[in-house]
Design a protein around this motif. Sequence first.
Motif, PDB file in Angstrom:
ATOM      1  N   LYS A   1       1.143  -0.819  -0.287  1.00  0.00           N
ATOM      2  CA  LYS A   1       0.144  -0.279   0.057  1.00  0.00           C
ATOM      3  C   LYS A   1       0.892   1.579  -0.221  1.00  0.00           C
ATOM      4  O   LYS A   1      -0.093   2.192  -0.693  1.00  0.00           O
TER       5      LYS A   1
ATOM      6  N   THR B   1      -3.983  -2.926  -0.968  1.00  0.00           N
ATOM      7  CA  THR B   1      -4.438  -2.094  -1.491  1.00  0.00           C
ATOM      8  C   THR B   1      -5.656  -2.428  -2.604  1.00  0.00           C
ATOM      9  O   THR B   1      -6.019  -1.496  -2.881  1.00  0.00           O
TER      10      THR B   1
ATOM     11  N   HIS C   1      -7.949  -1.202  -0.288  1.00  0.00           N
ATOM     12  CA  HIS C   1      -8.660  -0.377  -0.379  1.00  0.00           C
ATOM     13  C   HIS C   1      -8.859   0.324  -1.301  1.00  0.00           C
ATOM     14  O   HIS C   1     -10.083   1.078  -1.644  1.00  0.00           O
TER      15      HIS C   1
END
Length: 106
Positions: A8, A65, A68
Amino acid sequence: MVRFLETKADFDSFLKANKDKLVAIDFTAAWCGPCKIIGPVFEKLHEDFPNIVLAKVDVDENEETAAHCGISAMPTFQLYIDEKKIDSMTGANADKLKALVAKYYK
């Protein structure tokens, strides 16, 4: 050249470093058949769009990620400008991918 974003933090710093450019992210998986088909098309986008910045996120290797970014299917492509997502598409349609990039490319 396509960069693989492994964390991330890599994703965040990549967007920040390229905030003045159109960034395209390919969310992919090694086991995904359609991803393997569209992957070479994504990697050659710079031939038609020389100033685009390309990166890939393997959703299995970089789950944080993917979560997210709300990825629920592969392949998913997201476009960013100024660190903000401006558009996305899911699926392995080369013409649709090129049209999406062309819509925002300057």
